[in-house]
Design a protein around this motif. Structure first.
Motif, mmCIF file in Angstrom:
data_model
loop_
_atom_site.group_PDB
_atom_site.id
_atom_site.type_symbol
_atom_site.label_atom_id
_atom_site.label_comp_id
_atom_site.label_asym_id
_atom_site.label_seq_id
_atom_site.Cartn_x
_atom_site.Cartn_y
_atom_site.Cartn_z
ATOM 1 N N HIS A 172 -1.561 -0.148 8.182
ATOM 2 C CA HIS A 172 -2.617 0.356 7.307
ATOM 3 C C HIS A 172 -3.378 -0.773 6.608
ATOM 4 O O HIS A 172 -4.606 -0.803 6.613
ATOM 5 N N CYS A 173 -2.645 -1.734 6.013
ATOM 6 C CA CYS A 173 -3.328 -2.794 5.253
ATOM 7 C C CYS A 173 -3.091 -4.186 5.813
ATOM 8 O O CYS A 173 -3.532 -5.174 5.231
ATOM 9 N N CYS B 3 0.812 -1.226 0.000
ATOM 10 C CA CYS B 3 0.000 0.000 0.000
ATOM 11 C C CYS B 3 0.844 1.274 0.000
ATOM 12 O O CYS B 3 0.292 2.378 -0.018
ATOM 13 N N SER C 94 -0.470 -5.996 5.872
ATOM 14 C CA SER C 94 0.458 -6.820 5.104
ATOM 15 C C SER C 94 1.801 -6.944 5.821
ATOM 16 O O SER C 94 2.244 -6.014 6.497
#
Length: 267
Positions: free
Chosen positions: A251-252, A234, A254
C-alpha cells in the motif's frame, strides 16, 4: 534597607537561587515542612529516600510559605518581601507559586496547561486535544494525539508535561525529549518507540532495500512462500512474498512491517 524603591526591589537580583532557578527566596514544602530552593530541589531529594513509600513530589500550587533569601524572613507567598522590600522573583506567578529572576526565559502562565511555561507567550499556542503548549510552527501542522504530553518519555521515562527539558513532536504525533530523540536517531533507530511508525523520511532506505532484494535470490524452498504482514506506517495488512531482507507493504511501499503469520507455500 536604604535606597530608592526600585533599588530595594532589585537588590540581589540574579545573586541568589539554586541550580534550577535564580530567585531570592526558598519555599517551605507543605508536604514535609522543610525549606528548599525550589520544587525541583525538593523532588530530587524526596525521590532518593530509601523507603519507596516515603517518596513524593511537591504540588507547586500547595506552597503557602516562602523564605526571603536576602533577610531570611519567612512569610506568606508574595512577590515582594514584607520585611526587606526586595522582589523575591522578577517574574512571579501567584497560581504556580513560582519565582524567577532570569526573565530572559520569557516565562508565561498558560491557563489551559495550569502551569508556567518559558519561551514567550507569542511563540506558543495550546493544543486542547494534545493537552499542552506547542510552538506556533506546529499550529495546524502536527498530528494530534489525545493528551500526548501527559505521559512519560518512552526513552528516559521522565514525565513530559512539566519537564524542564525540550520536547519534540514526531510525525506520528507522539512526544519525547529532544535529546532522547537525537540519541535514538544517532543509534539508527527510526521508529517511534510508542507506535512503531517511521519518524523520518525513509524513502531512500526503502529504495536501497528494493535494490538489495532484487540482487538477493532466495533459496528454492523459500522463493514462492508468502507471509501476511502488518505495516507499521499505514496499518495496512497484506499478503506478500517472504524475503529474508524484509517485506514491503503493497500500500505505501514501506519496509517498516512485521509478519503476523508464518511464511507458507502457495497451494
Amino acid at each position: 534597607m536604604e535606597g530608592s524603591v526600585n533599588e530595594r526591589l532589585d537588590f540581589g537580583k540574579m545573586g541568589y537561587g539554586c541550580r534550577h532557578y535564580r530567585r531570592r527566596c526558598g519555599i517551605r514544602a507543605p508536604c514535609c515542612n522543610e525549606i528548599y530552593g525550589c520544587r525541583h530541589c525538593h523532588n530530587e531529594e524526596a525521590n532518593l529516600l530509601k523507603n519507596p513509600l516515603d517518596r513524593h513530589e511537591l504540588v507547586r500550587q500547595d506552597v503557602k510559605q516562602v523564605v526571603c533569601a536576602v533577610c531570611d524572613t519567612e512569610q506568606s507567598v508574595a512577590q515582594v518581601c514584607t520585611n526587606c522590600g526586595v522582589k523575591m522573583g522578577e517574574y512571579f506567578c501567584n497560581i504556580c507559586k513560582f519565582f524567577d529572576d532570569d526573565t530572559e526565559k520569557q516565562q508565561f502562565h498558560c491557563d489551559d496547561c495550569g502551569i508556567c511555561r518559558v519561551g514567550g507567550r507569542e511563540n506558543f499556542f495550546h493544543c486542547k486535544k494534545c493537552g499542552s503548549c506547542y510552538s506556533v510552527g506546529l499550529r495546524d501542522n502536527h498530528l494530534c494525539v489525545e493528551n500526548s504530553m501527559r505521559h512519560h518519555c518512552p526513552i528516559c521515562y521522565e514525565y513530559l508535561f512539566d519537564s524542564l527539558k525540550e520536547t519534540i513532536v514526531m510525525k506520528c504525533g507522539h512526544t519525547m525529549h529532544q535529546e532522547c530523540y537525537q540519541e535514538m536517531i544517532k543509534r539508527d533507530k527510526y521508529c517511534c518507540p510508542i507506535c512503531s511508525k517511521s519518524v523520518v523520511d525513509m524513502s531512500r532506505t526503502w529504495k536501497r532495500i528494493d535494490e538489495e532484494i532484487e540482487a538477493t535470490m532466495m533459496p528454492e524452498d523459500y522463493r514462492y512462500r508468502k507471509v501476511w504482514i502488518l505495516c507499521n506506517d499505514c496499518n495496512d495488512t497484506t499478503e506478500v512474498y517472504f524475503h529474508i531482507l524484509g517485506q514491503k507493504c503493497g500500500h505505501c511501499n514501506s519496509y517498516n512491517t512485521r509478519a503476523i503469520a508464518p511464511p507458507v507455500l502457495p497451494q
